[in-house]
Write a protein that holds these residues in place. Structure first.
Motif, short mmCIF file in Angstrom:
data_model
loop_
_atom_site.label_atom_id
_atom_site.label_comp_id
_atom_site.label_asym_id
_atom_site.label_seq_id
_atom_site.Cartn_x
_atom_site.Cartn_y
_atom_site.Cartn_z
N ALA A 97 0.81 -1.30 -0.14
CA ALA A 97 -0.08 -0.37 0.21
C ALA A 97 0.92 1.61 0.02
CB ALA A 97 -0.52 -0.37 1.24
N VAL A 98 0.24 2.70 -1.09
CA VAL A 98 1.56 3.91 -0.39
C VAL A 98 0.23 4.69 0.20
CG1 VAL A 98 1.92 5.58 -1.79
CG2 VAL A 98 1.83 3.10 -2.87
N ARG A 99 0.49 5.52 1.23
CA ARG A 99 0.17 6.15 1.83
C ARG A 99 0.07 8.18 0.80
NH1 ARG A 99 1.04 8.26 7.08
NH2 ARG A 99 -1.06 9.63 6.79
N GLY A 100 -0.99 8.22 0.79
CA GLY A 100 -1.36 9.01 0.16
C GLY A 100 -0.56 11.12 0.14
N ALA A 101 -0.55 10.70 1.59
CA ALA A 101 0.52 12.47 2.16
C ALA A 101 2.02 12.31 1.36
CB ALA A 101 0.10 12.44 3.50
N PHE A 102 2.41 13.45 0.86
CA PHE A 102 3.48 13.50 0.51
C PHE A 102 4.48 13.21 1.36
CE2 PHE A 102 5.28 14.44 -3.18
CZ PHE A 102 5.85 15.26 -3.61
N TYR A 103 5.41 12.98 1.35
CA TYR A 103 6.62 12.22 2.76
C TYR A 103 6.00 12.34 4.03
CZ TYR A 103 8.79 15.85 -0.68
OH TYR A 103 9.84 15.91 -2.09
N SER A 104 5.10 11.11 4.08
CA SER A 104 4.32 11.29 5.37
C SER A 104 5.21 9.73 5.60
CB SER A 104 3.38 9.98 4.36
OG SER A 104 3.45 8.93 3.27
N TYR A 105 4.74 9.40 7.05
CA TYR A 105 5.63 9.28 7.72
C TYR A 105 5.28 7.34 7.56
CZ TYR A 105 6.01 6.89 12.54
OH TYR A 105 6.24 5.98 13.91
N PRO A 106 5.79 6.42 8.01
CA PRO A 106 5.60 4.89 7.88
C PRO A 106 4.17 5.00 8.56
CG PRO A 106 7.49 4.64 8.55
CD PRO A 106 7.15 6.73 8.44
N SER A 107 3.03 4.68 8.68
CA SER A 107 2.18 4.45 9.36
C SER A 107 1.83 2.78 9.61
CB SER A 107 0.82 5.23 9.02
OG SER A 107 -0.63 4.80 9.87
N MET A 108 1.67 2.46 11.10
CA MET A 108 0.53 0.85 10.70
C MET A 108 -0.73 0.91 10.25
SD MET A 108 3.40 0.04 14.35
CE MET A 108 2.84 1.22 14.95
N PHE A 109 -1.68 2.03 10.21
CA PHE A 109 -2.62 1.64 10.31
C PHE A 109 -3.25 1.19 8.56
CE2 PHE A 109 -2.88 2.55 14.42
CZ PHE A 109 -2.38 3.47 15.19
N ARG A 110 -4.20 1.04 8.87
CA ARG A 110 -5.28 0.53 7.29
C ARG A 110 -5.42 2.03 7.03
NH1 ARG A 110 -9.14 -3.74 7.89
NH2 ARG A 110 -9.03 -2.78 9.45
N GLU A 111 -6.16 2.62 7.36
CA GLU A 111 -6.83 3.39 6.57
C GLU A 111 -6.15 4.89 6.36
OE1 GLU A 111 -6.83 2.58 10.12
OE2 GLU A 111 -6.83 3.60 12.00
N ASP A 112 -4.49 5.20 6.77
CA ASP A 112 -4.03 6.16 5.92
C ASP A 112 -3.28 5.70 4.86
OD1 ASP A 112 -2.18 6.17 9.54
OD2 ASP A 112 -4.23 7.90 8.55
N TYR A 113 -3.67 4.53 4.31
CA TYR A 113 -2.95 4.22 3.52
C TYR A 113 -3.69 4.04 1.87
CZ TYR A 113 1.05 2.95 5.23
OH TYR A 113 2.17 2.11 6.32
N ALA A 114 -3.54 5.11 0.58
CA ALA A 114 -5.17 5.65 0.32
C ALA A 114 -4.54 4.14 -1.49
CB ALA A 114 -4.90 6.49 -0.85
N TYR A 115 -3.66 4.22 -1.65
CA TYR A 115 -3.85 2.38 -2.48
C TYR A 115 -3.34 1.87 -1.84
CZ TYR A 115 -3.76 7.66 -5.10
OH TYR A 115 -4.35 8.47 -5.17
N TRP A 116 -3.89 0.49 -3.07
CA TRP A 116 -3.32 -0.54 -1.98
C TRP A 116 -3.29 -1.85 -3.70
CZ3 TRP A 116 -3.33 -2.79 2.48
CH2 TRP A 116 -3.30 -1.27 3.90
N GLY A 117 -2.15 -3.00 -3.58
CA GLY A 117 -2.10 -3.72 -4.75
C GLY A 117 -3.58 -4.91 -4.67
N GLN A 118 -3.46 -5.82 -5.34
CA GLN A 118 -4.66 -6.85 -6.19
C GLN A 118 -4.09 -8.55 -4.38
OE1 GLN A 118 -2.07 -6.88 -7.65
NE2 GLN A 118 -1.32 -9.39 -7.93
#
Length: 126
Positions: A97-118
């Motif tokens: 998954a990739v976060r949507g925020a620029f230069y973002s912290y490596p979060s442990m929370f699913r809701e912080d990620y904007a894009y996901w693979g299959q």
């Protein structure tokens, strides 16, 4: 929009190793934190590891510390998960998954990620 494609999953015996890859396309992911999550059979998706946009900071779930290593190659727009000493309980579908925020912290929370693979299946036999 970012498209993520995971690869490298498969069947391995307990104690073995696998290396997962996640290639991003459509937009560079090099300025964003990327992470790996997994979903074991019948369970919720859970955090595995994440890495800062520049590779300077990485977070790991306690159950993979010392066994898994996350890394990234921004020139290739790819993040990796090296998994060693695999256990049957590591069996799951692994998602990057990739976060949507620029230069973002490596979060442990699913809701912080904007894009996901299959996802890619990892099966560890005992």
């Amino acid at each position: 929009q970012v498209r993520l494609v995971e690869s490298g999953g498969g069947l391995v015996q307990a104690g073995g190793s696998l290396r997962l890859s996640c290639a991003a396309s459509g937009r560079t992911a090099s300025n964003y934190a990327m992470g790996w999550f997994r979903q074991p059979p019948g369970k919720e998706r859970e955090f595995v590891a994440a890495i800062r946009w520049n590779g300077g900071t990485a977070n790991y779930a306690d159950f993979v510390k010392g066994r898994f290593t996350i890394s990234r190659d921004n020139a290739k727009n790819t993040v990796y998960l090296q998994m060693n000493s695999l256990k049957p309980e590591d069996t799951a579908v692994y998602y990057c998954a990739v976060r949507g925020a620029f230069y973002s912290y490596p979060s442990m929370f699913r809701e912080d990620y904007a894009y996901w693979g299959q996802g890619t299946q990892v099966t560890v036999s005992s």
